[in-house]
Design an enzyme around this catalytic site. Structure first.
Site, PDB file in Angstrom:
ATOM      1  N   SER A 243       0.804  -1.224   0.000  1.00 22.81           N
ATOM      2  CA  SER A 243       0.000   0.000   0.000  1.00 22.81           C
ATOM      3  C   SER A 243       0.837   1.273   0.000  1.00 22.81           C
ATOM      4  O   SER A 243       0.497   2.246  -0.681  1.00 22.81           O
ATOM      5  CB  SER A 243      -0.936   0.011   1.205  1.00 22.81           C
ATOM      6  OG  SER A 243      -1.814  -1.087   1.172  1.00 22.81           O
TER       7      SER A 243
ATOM      8  N   HIS B 151       0.442   4.690   4.105  1.00 23.43           N
ATOM      9  CA  HIS B 151      -0.260   5.317   2.987  1.00 23.43           C
ATOM     10  C   HIS B 151       0.168   6.776   2.844  1.00 23.43           C
ATOM     11  O   HIS B 151       0.519   7.237   1.752  1.00 23.43           O
ATOM     12  CB  HIS B 151      -1.773   5.263   3.225  1.00 23.43           C
ATOM     13  CG  HIS B 151      -2.337   3.886   3.189  1.00 23.43           C
ATOM     14  ND1 HIS B 151      -3.696   3.623   3.285  1.00 23.43           N
ATOM     15  CD2 HIS B 151      -1.752   2.666   3.067  1.00 23.43           C
ATOM     16  CE1 HIS B 151      -3.910   2.324   3.234  1.00 23.43           C
ATOM     17  NE2 HIS B 151      -2.740   1.723   3.107  1.00 23.43           N
TER      18      HIS B 151
END
Length: 206
Positions: free
Chosen positions: A133, A183
């Site tokens: 991610s 993220h």
């Protein structure tokens, strides 16, 4: 609309070789871990490179790279693979495979570094971390730079799609069990690396 894939299987491999390699690496590692303890088994994940916020694991530098290719469960693998398969290819075409690889990998590593630092400082109950991610959000960061500062490279429909993905991703990042710092760190890194590359490679196809 740059996020709709029209390519055949063969042309996809030819146009996006590094993205194809990433998809294969993620799948292979998922299968290896699954058949050697299970993708949700902490011991199996640590064996193959999962990050952990405790010693000696957090000081083992190779885990900040290796953990990008591990996933905790089929759903985790599916969502990251979908993002790679559909959203990432335009950036590989714009940057070229080598520069795209640099942006992707550095974003993932920096996302992991920031994530571990955050969880250590916050005394969180998060023990181990895996997933692509952070690197994928680095791709989003690079695409955001294009949407904001190179508007001729992205049509309006694609911009709206990207903004929607970023908003949804920001909301999703704060759900339980999601590494929001990876993220955030990946996105910021990707954004600035793309801008830096644009200046370093003036006159190129960027």
């Amino acid at each position: 609309m740059i996020f709709i894939r029209y390519e055949s299987y063969k042309s996809y491999l030819r146009y996006y070789p590094f993205t194809s390699l990433l998809l294969l690496a993620n799948l292979v590692m998922f299968l290896i871990v699954t058949f050697d303890g299970g993708s949700n088994n902490v011991y199996a994940q640590l064996k193959y490179g999962a990050l952990a916020v405790v010693e000696p694991f957090k000081s083992e530098w190779w885990r900040y790279f290796a953990s990008m290719f591990l996933h905790g469960g089929l759903e985790h693998l599916f969502f990251n693979s979908f993002a790679l398969l559909v959203i990432a290819p335009p950036l590989e075409r714009i940057l070229g495979s080598i520069r795209y690889a640099v942006l992707y990998l550095l974003s993932g590593v920096m996302g992991n570094v920031l994530s571990v630092s955050y969880y250590v400082q916050s005394s969180s109950d998060v023990i181990w971390l895996v997933g692509a991610s952070g690197a994928i959000y680095g791709v989003y960061g690079g695409l955001l730079y294009i949407a904001l500062f190179q508007q001729n490279k992205m049509d309006e429909s694609s911009k709206k799609t990207l903004y929607t993905l970023l908003i949804m991703g920001a909301v999703f990042s704060f759900m339980p069990g999601i590494g929001w710092m990876a993220h955030f760190g990946g996105a910021i890194t990707g954004f600035f690396i793309y801008g830096l590359m644009l200046r370093l490679f003036k006159g190129s196809r960027m």
